[in-house]
Design a protein around this motif. Structure first.
Motif, mmCIF file in Angstrom:
data_model
loop_
_atom_site.group_PDB
_atom_site.id
_atom_site.type_symbol
_atom_site.label_atom_id
_atom_site.label_comp_id
_atom_site.label_asym_id
_atom_site.label_seq_id
_atom_site.Cartn_x
_atom_site.Cartn_y
_atom_site.Cartn_z
ATOM 1 N N PRO B 111 -8.660 -2.286 3.827
ATOM 2 C CA PRO B 111 -7.317 -1.805 3.435
ATOM 3 C C PRO B 111 -7.018 -2.053 1.959
ATOM 4 N N PHE B 112 -7.431 -3.219 1.480
ATOM 5 C CA PHE B 112 -7.238 -3.552 0.068
ATOM 6 C C PHE B 112 -7.951 -2.534 -0.815
ATOM 7 N N ALA B 113 -9.207 -2.241 -0.458
ATOM 8 C CA ALA B 113 -9.991 -1.302 -1.261
ATOM 9 C C ALA B 113 -9.360 0.092 -1.244
ATOM 10 N N LEU B 114 -8.809 0.470 -0.081
ATOM 11 C CA LEU B 114 -8.139 1.771 0.009
ATOM 12 C C LEU B 114 -6.918 1.817 -0.895
ATOM 13 N N PHE B 144 -17.117 -0.407 -2.799
ATOM 14 C CA PHE B 144 -16.677 -1.779 -3.007
ATOM 15 C C PHE B 144 -16.961 -2.644 -1.776
ATOM 16 N N VAL B 145 -16.577 -2.157 -0.601
ATOM 17 C CA VAL B 145 -16.785 -2.999 0.582
ATOM 18 C C VAL B 145 -18.268 -3.121 0.950
ATOM 19 N N ALA B 214 -15.827 1.234 7.559
ATOM 20 C CA ALA B 214 -15.037 1.779 6.459
ATOM 21 C C ALA B 214 -14.741 3.261 6.683
ATOM 22 N N GLU B 215 -15.685 3.965 7.269
ATOM 23 C CA GLU B 215 -15.502 5.400 7.471
ATOM 24 C C GLU B 215 -14.511 5.710 8.585
#
Ligand SMILES: Nc1ncnc2c1ncn2[C@@H]1O[C@H](COP(=O)(O)OP(=O)(O)O)[C@@H](O)[C@H]1O
Ligand SMILES: [Mg+2]
Lengths: 268, 273
Positions: B111-114, B144-145, B214-215
């Motif tokens: 969520p942070f990366a998004l 990133f993740v 992530a996807e």
């Protein structure tokens, strides 16, 4: 002036608990150029420490170590050491191991492999160039270690019980090989062993060390012609005499220590 | 042959029988699909699935994301690991931060990366905003993740590999004339290589798990993780299960491939005692 010279050398080690043990104290050793000097003594008497001091891997607490008139400060390119334990690079073949020294000097590939093959032959390893250390027997490993040391073209070869882990037949074969190699190269050899037989068979001179702390107890000049006959009278007499000396050391009485110091004095 | 493979095949076969029995019993393909329908999806790699493209396309998208993220993790993890393994100063600088961040699961960063990277793709960095190339599917947040997931095992194994170089090999190298640089390249690195490869293998496995998660997040419109989520929403259980099988297969293949490479360079290690 002696080629290798240790004067009044002392070295202590500190263990994890901070206790300090005196590995060697007031050690005097000298070795002429071209000489094969054997050092013998009980386990823990500082033989390895002696070689490591000469190799420049460690520095003495006091006293001086000189080679060819120069004080030893760190590793000297012309000195090399054959370790007591197996030290071959397991990711390299025999050929690549032996070529390591020339490689570090920047000798190009084809030439350093040619040099390496020469020493492989000299050490009696022909046919094993492509083998990896884990595929070799103990004797073959030490032959490779010897060839690797020689290929770096040292003038001083230090050997730390190199044949100690081998069976008798292999050991005798390697001893003869070493004498052969020495005849062909201008080498000074300091050979540490715990075998009296080995020292007497190989050396021009034998130093007997005592422990706690390590120092020289007595020296024997061996003037027997080569090849030496292990069954000859002189050989067996010397063998017995050195064995008695070592047993005194192992008995470890303070009075034995006293006597040994006197003997050392009278001998040099 | 039979003796060797029968035990290995016994449980999978039993599983298939149970599955088919359950599917027939349930009689509802939206709950438990028949083996045949899943197998038929897998047997047609060219077939368009739910108008999102073929599964080969989705594998390519997931794979590309993982490969780029993984390579970034290796590019950072190996050099930093070599430094930290050799130089006390670097180790002192890096270790506390690594120990602090490592227990934080990479999925927690999604969520942070998004939020930070939105849906920007690598092509956006190069100004190719509406590029139709497959690289337009490689979102920075996902990289990133993946990077985060791969970095720690690679870094830590490299440090450990460097630290476990045998002293006798270092001394032998020095006595044979190696200077500090040569010692590093000719003794320390080859000696640490098997463990560096172990780090890479573990890292790649984690990267592959992370990308699937992530996807599944919003904003993603390709990849096996996306396809599995999308087929769930449309109650297409056969596609969903096909996706699961593919994810497992690709993961196994990646791990197997790296293991083969590792075995070729580490053959000496197990035999060294
Ligand atoms: N690195 C070291 N740290 C602590 N003690 C050591 C170290 N090296 C040697 N010693 C000690 O010094 C003494 C002499 O050791 P060493 O030279 O290995 O003897 P040798 O080779 O004759 O068996 C032993 O008591 C040994 O425990
Ligand atoms: Mg020793």
């Amino acid at each position: 002036m002696a080629f290798v010279r240790l004067e009044q050398v002392a070295k202590s080690f500190r263990n994890e608990k901070g206790q300090s043990t005196e590995a060697i104290a007031s050690l005097d050793v000298s070795c002429e150029r071209g000489e094969l000097l054997a050092v013998i003594g009980p386990t823990g008497c500082g033989k390895t420490t002696l070689l490591r001091l000469i190799a420049g891997l460690i520095t003495p607490d006091s006293g001086t170590v000189t080679i060819d008139g120069e004080a030893v400060r760190g590793i000297r390119p012309e000195t090399t050491l054959v370790f007591q334990q197996y030290s071959l690079f397991p990711w390299r073949t025999v050929l690549e191991n032996v070529a390591f020294g020339p490689e570090m000097k920047g000798v190009p590939g084809s030439e350093r492999f040619r040099t390496a093959r020469e020493y492989i032959e000299l050490a009696g390893l022909a046919g094993f160039e492509r083998a990896f250390p884990h595929e070799l027997s103990g004797g073959m490993k030490q032959r490779t270690a010897l060839a690797r040391a020689l290929a770096s073209e040292p003038d001083l070869l230090l050997m730390d019980e190199p044949f100690g882990a081998l069976d008798e037949r292999t050991r005798h074969a390697l001893q003869d090989q070493l004498l052969l190699i020495r005849k062909r190269r201008n080498l000074t050899i300091l050979f540490v062993t715990h075998s009296i037989d080995e020292a007497l068979y190989l050396a021009d001179r034998v130093l007997v060390m005592r422990d706690r702390p390590g120092s020289v107890l007595r020296e024997y000049r061996i003037e027997l012609k080569r090849p030496r006959d292990r069954r000859s009278r002189v050989f067996t007499d010397l063998h017995l005499s050195i064995r008695d000396r070592l047993e005194d050391v192992l008995a470890g009485s303070s009075n034995g220590t006293q006597r040994s110091l006197q003997e050392q004095g009278s001998c040099t | 042959m039979l003796k060797r493979f029968f035990p290995a095949l016994l449980l999978p076969l039993l599983l298939l029988v149970l599955w088919e029995t359950a599917a027939v019993g349930a009689g509802n393909p939206a709950l438990i699909p028949r083996i045949e329908s899943v197998a038929s999806i897998l047997a047609h790699p060219g077939g368009d699935l739910l108008r999102t493209g073929t599964y080969l396309h989705h594998i390519a998208v997931s794979g590309l994301r993982v490969i780029i993220g993984f390579m970034l993790a290796a590019a950072a993890g190996i050099p930093l690991g070599l430094l930290a393994g050799r130089k006390l100063l670097f180790s002192r600088m890096l270790t506390p931060l690594v120990e602090l961040l490592r227990p934080l699961c990479p999925i927690a960063w999604i969520p942070f990366a998004l939020a930070i990277f939105r849906t920007w793709a690598v092509t956006d960095i190069f100004g190719l905003r509406y590029s139709s190339s497959i690289f337009a599917q490689v979102q920075l947040g996902m990289l990133f993740v993946i990077f985060y997931g791969g970095f720690f095992p690679i870094f830590l194994n490299t440090v450990d590999g460097v630290r476990s170089v045998k002293n006798i090999h270092l001394e032998a190298g020095m006595l044979l004339g190696a200077d500090q640089r040569q010692l590093f390249r000719k003794v320390i690195f080859p000696s640490a290589l098997p463990q560096i490869l172990t780090g890479l293998r573990v890292g790649l496995g984690i990267c592959w798990m992370v990308i699937i998660a992530a996807e599944m997040m919003p904003g993603s419109d390709a990849g096996l993780g996306y396809l599995i989520m999308f087929s769930y929403e449309l109650a297409e259980m056969d596609i969903l299960i096909a996706c699961m099988i593919l994810i497992g297969l690709v993961g196994t293949l990646l791990s197997f491939g790296l293991k083969k490479i590792a075995d070729r360079t580490s053959f000496w290690q197990a035999k060294e005692a």
